[in-house]
Each structure stands twice: as structure tokens, then as C-alpha cells.
Motif scaffolding. Structure first.
Motif, PDB file in Angstrom:
ATOM      1  N   SER B 154       0.944  -1.228   0.107  1.00 46.37           N
ATOM      2  CA  SER B 154      -0.133   0.127   0.103  1.00 46.37           C
ATOM      3  C   SER B 154       1.143   0.734  -0.305  1.00 46.37           C
ATOM      4  O   SER B 154       0.930   2.519  -0.596  1.00 46.37           O
ATOM      5  N   VAL B 155       1.900   0.884   1.102  1.00 49.76           N
ATOM      6  CA  VAL B 155       2.573   2.596   0.647  1.00 49.76           C
ATOM      7  C   VAL B 155       3.922   2.322  -0.103  1.00 49.76           C
ATOM      8  O   VAL B 155       3.825   3.464  -1.000  1.00 49.76           O
ATOM      9  N   THR B 158       0.992   3.811  -3.061  1.00 45.11           N
ATOM     10  CA  THR B 158       0.178   4.736  -3.541  1.00 45.11           C
ATOM     11  C   THR B 158       1.885   6.195  -3.752  1.00 45.11           C
ATOM     12  O   THR B 158       1.402   7.327  -4.550  1.00 45.11           O
ATOM     13  N   ARG B 162       2.244   9.065  -6.754  1.00 46.09           N
ATOM     14  CA  ARG B 162       2.603  10.233  -6.724  1.00 46.09           C
ATOM     15  C   ARG B 162       3.996  10.417  -7.312  1.00 46.09           C
ATOM     16  O   ARG B 162       3.566  11.896  -7.879  1.00 46.09           O
ATOM     17  N   HIS B 177       8.537   7.743   2.856  1.00 46.08           N
ATOM     18  CA  HIS B 177       8.730   7.918   3.873  1.00 46.08           C
ATOM     19  C   HIS B 177       6.620   9.121   4.968  1.00 46.08           C
ATOM     20  O   HIS B 177       6.826   8.834   5.834  1.00 46.08           O
ATOM     21  N   GLU B 178       6.549   9.463   3.517  1.00 43.84           N
ATOM     22  CA  GLU B 178       5.715  10.171   4.070  1.00 43.84           C
ATOM     23  C   GLU B 178       4.012   9.396   4.456  1.00 43.84           C
ATOM     24  O   GLU B 178       3.351   9.919   5.067  1.00 43.84           O
ATOM     25  N   ALA B 179       4.156   8.428   3.671  1.00 42.00           N
ATOM     26  CA  ALA B 179       2.961   7.905   3.379  1.00 42.00           C
ATOM     27  C   ALA B 179       3.026   6.915   4.588  1.00 42.00           C
ATOM     28  O   ALA B 179       2.050   6.779   5.174  1.00 42.00           O
ATOM     29  N   LEU B 180       4.312   6.515   5.208  1.00 38.75           N
ATOM     30  CA  LEU B 180       4.428   5.770   6.309  1.00 38.75           C
ATOM     31  C   LEU B 180       4.227   6.905   7.675  1.00 38.75           C
ATOM     32  O   LEU B 180       3.297   5.944   8.355  1.00 38.75           O
TER      33      LEU B 180
END
Lengths: 193, 193
Positions: B154-155, B158, B162, B177-180
Motif C-alpha cells: 500500500s505504501v 501510493t 505520486r 516516508h511521507e506515506a508511512l
């Protein structure tokens, strides 16, 4: 045990699951399914394009269980609360409409055939996107909406797999709550990179 | 821009992406791909079963990027740290081997064709299972291993979407890292049911 819709589609689905289980998916014909359900082949083809379709009937209804719970939640409900409501609503509907034995029998058939497994995987990908879209409509920003859509499917799938495991007696909702708690636990250990 | 392996497989992949982009996926033939790559059709078929296969070459290598990072981590590394290492390693390799323009061109072709989109979805489902299996081998219990396998995919998905969006310039690792961090944020709002 399963409680079936009394109409011909419910009978066709039950007949198909029974015959696939008894004689194998490949060996079962549409004619046999129609006969067991007490309808004509013409009636079968009025509802389903082929024997595979019978196994995936109700996908729209299943997906609506998730989406409607998100749509109907009170204004201002946060993303994870919307996700948890979707999981509860859809699993409650699944347990009430079909029950664990039906799910077990269906899953055993699907697991044994690669093309059916692939179809099931795609169904889950479509579900994740539908949940994400419903969250975006509710004003959840894109990134958390995508992640939450995936979380919903992951929690459902892992809980569902445990629910239909041999000997398992716990409720699907309890298993989903346990998976959500485990996810909170896991995500709590994410450290800034 | 993409940095290609100098061998015939690298040239075939580059030729296929170029021709699919210029003339469309359906209109492009294996003969044309081979010609553009400067090899014979026979050479094409030594490496790939059909033109679709060229688009999905390197899946094993891509998956190994995730799995090897988990396998090679120090003993006692917790599940989310293993997952974060897998994401970093695989995305670093992806950025270095192919680069964003290749990924954009490939994804544009895949997005335009339902069967290719389905194949891509299945690839991600296989990846999630491979990550889960690697975590289980590392001693992570089943439930968190399954959830973490899904989180990794999923991370990655997504962040990848982007990363290839028009005008995006940030690094894939930063986006992961932002998604996590967003996932940690979301999961932090999970309340006991």
C-alpha cells in the motif's frame, strides 16, 4: 449455516457451490447447476454469463456494504472511524446473508483454481478503490484515503482468512477488531526516517 | 532519464515502451519491437513469451529488492523496521535501474489497458504475499506479517502513484516516508471497538 435468498439466483448460487464442491469446478456444467437449482438453463443465463459468474455474484452488494457505511456516517467522522464502520457493516451483512460454511465452501473452490484466485484478488483491488473513492467524497484527503482504502481491504482479508480457517469459531467482527488493534500496534512502531 | 542495461533484454524493453507509447500497445508487433531493438524475433522469443511479457520483465528482481532487505536485516529487527527497510531498498533500486521517465511511460501504457492493469494488480498481490512470507521466516507472527505485507504494498503503490504524477519532482523514498508517517497517523486514531 447459510441462509439463502429464496429466489432463483440464491438457489443457483447454492447449487453451484454444492456441485463444485462435490464434483469439482471444471467438471461441473451449467446444465447441472440449473437442474440442481430447479430452473432452466435459460434462467441461468438470464442471471449469469457463465459458471464462474455464479461464484462472484453479490460483489456489488458486498462492496455497497462498505461504501454505504461510509456515506451514511455522521458529518465530521474521521477517516479511521469511517473505515472501521465500513468493516463492521460489511462483515455483519456477510455473516448474516451467507454465513461461515458458505464462505468456506466458496473459498475452497476459489483457492484451488488460479484464474478464480486472480479474479478474487481483482475484486479486492476494486473494493479498495471503491472505499478510497467513498472516503474522498467524504472530504478525506487523497493520501490518507488511499491508505485507509488499502487498510480496510487488508483488515478484511486477514480477518476473513482466519474466520474461515478450520475450527475457528470467533465472530468475523471480533477478528477484524483484533486485526485493527494489531495494525495500530504495528503502525505505532513506525519511526521517522 | 532511464539508464538501460546494455544487453538485448534492456534494448527490447526500451524499444517496446517507445513503440507502445508512439503507436499504441495493440498496434505494436513483436517484429517491430525486435527491429527497433536491433535483434531478431527469435531473440525476442528467447526472452519473452509475448509483447505483454516485456512490460512485466524484472518483476522477480523488483520483488527480490523487498525480500532481500528483510532477509539481510540484523537479528531482532522489528516488523515495521523490516518493512521500512524493504521499501527503501526496493525503491532505491527502482529509481537507480530505470528512473521516473521509464516508470511514467510504462504506467501510462498499463493504465490504458484493462488486462495490463489486472496483471499489475496481481503482481502487487504476489509481492504482498512474498513480503509476508519473508517476515514469517524472520519470526514475525502470522497476523502482523500479513498486515505488514499489505502495508508495504500500500505504501509503495501510493508513493509510486505520486512519484510518477505529472510535475512531481520529489524522491520516491521521501514519498514513501511521507506515506508511512501518514499511516502511523491514521492508525494512531484506531479506537478499541
Amino acid at each position: 449455516m447459510a441462509r439463502w435468498r429464496p429466489g432463483s439466483t440464491g438457489r443457483l448460487q447454492q447449487a453451484a457451490i454444492e456441485l463444485f464442491t462435490e464434483n469439482g469446478y471444471d467438471a461441473t456444467t451449467v446444465a447441472e447447476i440449473a437442474e440442481r437449482a430447479g430452473v432452466t438453463e435459460r434462467t441461468f443465463f438470464r442471471h449469469y454469463g457463465d459458471k464462474r459468474e455464479v461464484l462472484f455474484a453479490g460483489q456489488q452488494e458486498f462492496q455497497s456494504g462498505f461504501v454505504d457505511a461510509i456515506t451514511d456516517a455522521p458529518p465530521g467522522t474521521p477517516a479511521m472511524e469511517l473505515s472501521a464502520r465500513a468493516l463492521d457493516a460489511a462483515s455483519r451483512a456477510l455473516q448474516e446473508a451467507r454465513g461461515r460454511e458458505h464462505a468456506r465452501a466458496r473459498y475452497a473452490i476459489i483457492s484451488a483454481h488460479a484464474p478464480l484466485r486472480e479474479r478474487e484478488q481483482l475484486k479486492l483491488a476494486v473494493l479498495a478503490q471503491a472505499v478510497t473513492d467513498a472516503l474522498v467524497i467524504r472530504g478525506i484527503p487523497d493520501l490518507p484515503a488511499h491508505l485507509a482504502g488499502d487498510v480496510v481491504v487488508s483488515v478484511f482479508s486477514t480477518a476473513f482468512a482466519r474466520w474461515i480457517a478450520p475450527g475457528e469459531t470467533r465472530d468475523l467482527l471480533d477478528l477484524q477488531h483484533e486485526a485493527l488493534a494489531e495494525l495500530a500496534n504495528l503502525a505505532g512502531t513506525i519511526t521517522a526516517a
